[in-house]
Design an enzyme around this catalytic site. Structure first.
Site, PDB file in Angstrom:
ATOM      1  N   ASN A  60      34.954 -42.139 -26.283  1.00  0.00           N
ATOM      2  CA  ASN A  60      35.325 -41.548 -27.562  1.00  0.00           C
ATOM      3  C   ASN A  60      35.220 -40.039 -27.468  1.00  0.00           C
ATOM      4  OD1 ASN A  60      35.778 -43.957 -28.906  1.00  0.00           O
ATOM      5  ND2 ASN A  60      33.750 -44.031 -29.827  1.00  0.00           N
ATOM      6  N   ARG A 110      37.297 -49.355 -27.138  1.00  0.00           N
ATOM      7  CA  ARG A 110      36.751 -49.106 -25.798  1.00  0.00           C
ATOM      8  C   ARG A 110      36.342 -50.409 -25.117  1.00  0.00           C
ATOM      9  NH1 ARG A 110      31.951 -45.491 -26.301  1.00  0.00           N
ATOM     10  NH2 ARG A 110      31.750 -46.676 -28.198  1.00  0.00           N
TER      11      ARG A 110
END
Length: 96
Positions: A43, A25
């Site tokens: 996520n 990320r």
């Protein structure tokens, strides 16, 4: 008024593979900011990362190529993507 073909778009990408707990990320956020995109990388409980990016279509396409490019943290097995009209309301690019 925007030039034809220059309206912002929204890229929605579901990234499958070993992409959680490996800095994916953060890496995605860095690439998106370099490309001038806004959005987020989140996520999901099933192990995927959900990427939403808005901006210039060429920049979104570049981000998608990077997600599939093999130089990401972890291991990307599959990226399922769609393009939509931009909705706005996104500021910066964040990790969720």
């Amino acid at each position: 008024m925007s030039a034809p073909g220059r309206d912002p778009v929204r890229l929605v990408a579901w990234v499958h593979g070993h992409v959680q707990g490996v800095g994916f990320r953060w890496w995605t956020r860095s690439r998106a900011l370099e490309l001038g995109l806004s959005g987020y990388a989140a996520n999901k409980p099933d192990g995927r990362v959900h990427v939403v990016a808005e901006g210039d279509e060429a920049a979104c396409s570049s981000l998608l190529e990077l997600l599939r490019g093999g130089d990401t943290p972890g291991r990307v097995d599959l990226v399922v993507d769609t393009y939509e009209p931009a909705r706005g309301g996104l500021t910066g690019f964040v990790e969720r």
